[in-house]
Design an enzyme around this catalytic site. Structure first.
Site, PDB file in Angstrom:
ATOM      1  N   CYS A   1      17.137   0.550  18.700  1.00 32.75           N
ATOM      2  CA  CYS A   1      17.457   1.448  19.817  1.00 32.75           C
ATOM      3  C   CYS A   1      16.250   1.648  20.728  1.00 32.75           C
ATOM      4  O   CYS A   1      16.362   1.621  21.948  1.00 32.75           O
ATOM      5  CB  CYS A   1      17.923   2.804  19.284  1.00 32.75           C
ATOM      6  SG  CYS A   1      19.644   2.851  18.762  1.00 32.75           S
TER       7      CYS A   1
ATOM      8  N   GLY B   1       0.800  -1.224   0.000  1.00 28.22           N
ATOM      9  CA  GLY B   1       0.000   0.000   0.000  1.00 28.22           C
ATOM     10  C   GLY B   1       0.827   1.266   0.000  1.00 28.22           C
ATOM     11  O   GLY B   1       0.519   2.216  -0.721  1.00 28.22           O
TER      12      GLY B   1
ATOM     13  N   LYS C   1       4.451  -8.579  -7.542  1.00 27.41           N
ATOM     14  CA  LYS C   1       4.321  -7.140  -7.336  1.00 27.41           C
ATOM     15  C   LYS C   1       5.475  -6.374  -7.982  1.00 27.41           C
ATOM     16  O   LYS C   1       5.263  -5.318  -8.587  1.00 27.41           O
ATOM     17  CB  LYS C   1       4.254  -6.828  -5.843  1.00 27.41           C
ATOM     18  CG  LYS C   1       2.948  -7.253  -5.186  1.00 27.41           C
ATOM     19  CD  LYS C   1       2.929  -6.884  -3.709  1.00 27.41           C
ATOM     20  CE  LYS C   1       1.592  -7.249  -3.081  1.00 27.41           C
ATOM     21  NZ  LYS C   1       1.545  -6.909  -1.641  1.00 27.41           N
TER      22      LYS C   1
ATOM     23  N   CYS D   1      25.068  -0.954  15.531  1.00 29.21           N
ATOM     24  CA  CYS D   1      24.563   0.385  15.853  1.00 29.21           C
ATOM     25  C   CYS D   1      25.528   1.119  16.767  1.00 29.21           C
ATOM     26  O   CYS D   1      25.850   2.297  16.535  1.00 29.21           O
ATOM     27  CB  CYS D   1      23.182   0.287  16.511  1.00 29.21           C
ATOM     28  SG  CYS D   1      22.471   1.885  16.958  1.00 29.21           S
TER      29      CYS D   1
ATOM     30  N   ASN E   1       5.701  -5.792   8.657  1.00 30.20           N
ATOM     31  CA  ASN E   1       5.979  -6.635   9.815  1.00 30.20           C
ATOM     32  C   ASN E   1       7.329  -6.249  10.419  1.00 30.20           C
ATOM     33  O   ASN E   1       8.196  -5.682   9.757  1.00 30.20           O
ATOM     34  CB  ASN E   1       5.952  -8.120   9.432  1.00 30.20           C
ATOM     35  CG  ASN E   1       7.028  -8.472   8.423  1.00 30.20           C
ATOM     36  OD1 ASN E   1       8.173  -8.746   8.785  1.00 30.20           O
ATOM     37  ND2 ASN E   1       6.679  -8.453   7.137  1.00 30.20           N
TER      38      ASN E   1
ATOM     39  N   ASP F   1      10.381  -7.344  -3.264  1.00 29.09           N
ATOM     40  CA  ASP F   1       9.198  -7.949  -2.655  1.00 29.09           C
ATOM     41  C   ASP F   1       9.144  -9.391  -3.140  1.00 29.09           C
ATOM     42  O   ASP F   1       9.796  -9.736  -4.131  1.00 29.09           O
ATOM     43  CB  ASP F   1       7.911  -7.200  -3.043  1.00 29.09           C
ATOM     44  CG  ASP F   1       6.800  -7.394  -2.025  1.00 29.09           C
ATOM     45  OD1 ASP F   1       6.634  -8.535  -1.534  1.00 29.09           O
ATOM     46  OD2 ASP F   1       6.089  -6.419  -1.700  1.00 29.09           O
TER      47      ASP F   1
ATOM     48  N   CYS G   1      22.248   0.333  22.937  1.00 23.17           N
ATOM     49  CA  CYS G   1      21.534  -0.481  21.947  1.00 23.17           C
ATOM     50  C   CYS G   1      22.149  -1.885  21.889  1.00 23.17           C
ATOM     51  O   CYS G   1      23.373  -2.048  21.918  1.00 23.17           O
ATOM     52  CB  CYS G   1      21.611   0.183  20.571  1.00 23.17           C
ATOM     53  SG  CYS G   1      20.731  -0.735  19.271  1.00 23.17           S
TER      54      CYS G   1
ATOM     55  N   CYS H   1      18.444   3.671  15.726  1.00 27.03           N
ATOM     56  CA  CYS H   1      18.124   2.623  14.763  1.00 27.03           C
ATOM     57  C   CYS H   1      16.825   1.954  15.208  1.00 27.03           C
ATOM     58  O   CYS H   1      16.258   2.296  16.250  1.00 27.03           O
ATOM     59  CB  CYS H   1      19.268   1.609  14.648  1.00 27.03           C
ATOM     60  SG  CYS H   1      19.302   0.365  15.962  1.00 27.03           S
TER      61      CYS H   1
ATOM     62  N   CYS I   1      -8.238  -9.347  10.064  1.00 23.36           N
ATOM     63  CA  CYS I   1      -7.133  -8.709   9.347  1.00 23.36           C
ATOM     64  C   CYS I   1      -7.064  -7.240   9.717  1.00 23.36           C
ATOM     65  O   CYS I   1      -8.021  -6.666  10.253  1.00 23.36           O
ATOM     66  CB  CYS I   1      -7.295  -8.871   7.830  1.00 23.36           C
ATOM     67  SG  CYS I   1      -8.706  -7.993   7.143  1.00 23.36           S
TER      68      CYS I   1
END
Length: 409
Positions: free
Chosen positions: A224, A79, A123, A303, A179, A100, A298, A221, A245
Site C-alpha cells: 500500500c 538478529g 538456523k 489487498c 530484504n 529460514d 493498492c 499492507c 555490509c
C-alpha cells in the site's frame, strides 16, 4: 613438522566433533525437565510459569493461559527473529513455527541467541534444539525453506492456513527478514490466507528500527505504501557493494525484538493498546507511533479485495479498528480490584486525573519549539514581575524554586 601420530590425532578430533554435531542434530532439543500440560499460578521455585501467571493475578491479563493455545510463525531466524523466538518460548507460546534457509556464521556472533558452537548449522534446526531445552512445553516446527522461491511459496501458504494447533489458521506471523523481496512474499501469503502479521526491521546503520502490524483489509499492507526500492522495481542485489555490509548492534536488535514480541502478546491475549506502527530512533530515544491506513488504489488485488470485505464488516461494526485498544475496553471498574497474594507494606496504586496540561499534550512525535509554562509557573512569574520579596512569597513558591534549582543541577 607434525608427526603422523599428531596428524592422525587431529583427524580423530575432527571426526569426533562431526559425530557430536550429527548426534546433536538428531536430538531435537532433549528436554531438561518434564513437560507441563497446564500453566500453574502456584508461587514455588519449581514453577516456570508463576511470574507469567502473576500478570493475571494483577489484573493485567485476564487469561494468560490462553497463550498455550496460540500458534505463531516466525519468518527469518536472524538478529530479530532468533531473539523473538526465544521470548515467545519463554512466554509459553503453544506452537512456534520457524522458517529460514540460512546457516549460522561467525559473522552472526555480534547478535543475540546463537553461540560459536552453532556455526555451520541450519538456523531453524539449531533454534529448535536450543529452545526445546529452554521450554519443552512448546511445540517447535522448524522449516528449512526460502519463502521467496515459488516452489516453497505454496507450502508457506499451506502452513499459514493449517499450521495451528488443531489444524486451523495460525494466529500471527512475525516477519523478521532483512530484504524487501521476502517481505513482499510474506505480505502476499498473509493477504491470500487472511492472516495478520507484524513486519519488522532495523535500519542499515543500526541506529533505528520499526514494527508494523498488518491486518489484511484493515491496515495498509506492505504494498500500500511501499518503500522507494519496491515501488521503483529496483533489484536489491544491484545495490550491494563489495566489501560493504550493513551495521548491526545487539542492543538495537534487542529493542526491536522486544517491542515486536510485547505487542504480539498484547494482540494475542487482548490486553493493553496494540501498536500498529512503532518506530525507534536510537540516537534520540524517539518512538513515533501511528496507524497506516490502507491504500484504496493498492496495486495488490488481494489487498483491495480484503479492503472491500473489511468495509462491509465496518458498516456492520463502525468501531472495528477500536477493537485493538484493549486498554480502553478492559478498564477496571470500581468492582474490579487487583489481587496480590501478599501486601505486607500496604502499598496501593492511586488513579491519575487528567488535568488541562494533560489534555493539551501534543500527539506522539511532536514537540513545542519553546518550553511551555504550567499554571503554577505563570503564577511564579507574576510574583517575580511584581517585585515580590522572598519573605512575602508563599511557601509553595519557595519550595518549587528550590526544586527547580535542584533539577537544574
Amino acid at each position: 613438522m607434525h608427526s603422523p601420530r599428531s596428524s592422525e590425532l587431529e583427524a580423530l578430533k575432527r571426526r569426533v566433533m562431526k559425530l557430536e554435531s550429527e548426534l546433536d542434530s538428531l536430538q531435537i532439543g532433549k528436554p531438561t525437565r518434564e513437560r507441563l500440560e497446564v500453566m500453574s499460578d502456584v508461587v514455588v521455585d519449581s514453577n516456570p510459569y508463576s511470574r507469567l501467571m502473576a500478570l493475571k493475578k494483577m489484573g493485567i491479563v485476564k487469561n494468560y493461559e490462553e497463550i498455550r493455545r496460540r500458534t505463531v510463525v516466525v519468518v527469518g531466524i536472524g538478529g530479530i527473529g532468533s531473539t523473538a523466538c526465544e521470548m515467545m518460548a519463554r512466554c509459553g507460546i503453544g506452537k512456534l513455527i520457524m522458517l529460514d534457509y540460512d546457516k549460522i556464521e561467525l559473522a552472526n556472533m555480534n547478535r543475540l541467541f546463537f553461540c560459536p558452537e552453532h556455526v555451520g548449522q541450519l538456523k531453524t534446526a539449531a533454534a529448535a534444539r536450543i529452545l526445546a531445552k529452554i521450554n519443552p512445553d512448546v511445540i517447535y516446527e522448524p522449516h528449512d525453506m526460502d519463502v521467496t522461491e515459488l516452489a516453497y511459496f505454496r507450502r508457506f501458504c499451506q502452513i499459514l492456513s493449517t499450521g495451528g494447533l488443531c489444524g486451523q489458521k495460525v494466529d500471527l506471523v512475525l516477519g523478521c527478514v532483512d530484504n524487501y523481496q521476502a517481505r513482499s512474499s510474506i505480505n502476499q501469503a498473509c493477504l491470500e490466507t487472511d492472516v495478520p502479521w507484524y513486519e519488522s526491521g532495523v535500519s542499515e546503520d543500526a541506529m533505528g528500527g520499526h514494527i508494523q502490524l498488518i491486518i489484511p483489509g484493515l491496515t495498509a499492507c506492505f504494498e500500500c505504501v511501499p518503500p522507494l526500492i519496491v515501488a521503483s522495481g529496483i533489484d536489491e542485489s544491484t545495490l550491494k557493494r563489495e566489501g560493504v555490509c550493513a551495521a548491526s548492534l545487539p542492543t538495537t536488535m534487542g529493542v526491536i525484538s522486544s517491542l515486536l514480541v510485547q505487542n504480539s502478546l498484547k494482540y494475542l491475549l487482548r490486553f493493553g493498546k496494540v501498536g500498529f506502527y512503532l518506530g525507534y530512533q536510537a540516537l534520540l530515544d524517539f518512538f513515533p507511533s501511528h496507524m497506516i491506513h490502507p491504500n484504496s488504489e493498492c496495486r495488490n488485488s488481494w489487498c483491495t479485495k480484503r479492503q472491500l470485505m473489511c468495509r462491509e464488516q465496518t458498516e456492520r461494526n463502525p468501531r472495528l479498528a477500536e477493537q485493538f485498544d484493549f486498554c480502553a475496553k478492559n478498564k477496571l471498574t470500581g468492582s474490579d480490584t487487583v489481587h496480590h497474594q501478599e501486601n505486607s507494606y500496604g502499598i496501593t496504586v492511586e488513579g491519575s486525573s487528567c488535568d488541562v496540561e494533560e489534555a493539551e499534550r501534543l500527539p506522539a512525535g511532536l514537540n513545542f519549539l519553546h518550553p511551555r509554562f504550567s499554571a503554577q509557573d505563570r503564577q511564579e512569574d507574576a510574583f517575580q514581575q511584581k517585585g515580590t520579596s522572598e519573605d512575602a512569597c508563599p511557601d509553595w513558591y519557595r519550595i518549587e524554586s528550590l526544586r527547580r534549582q535542584l533539577k537544574e543541577l
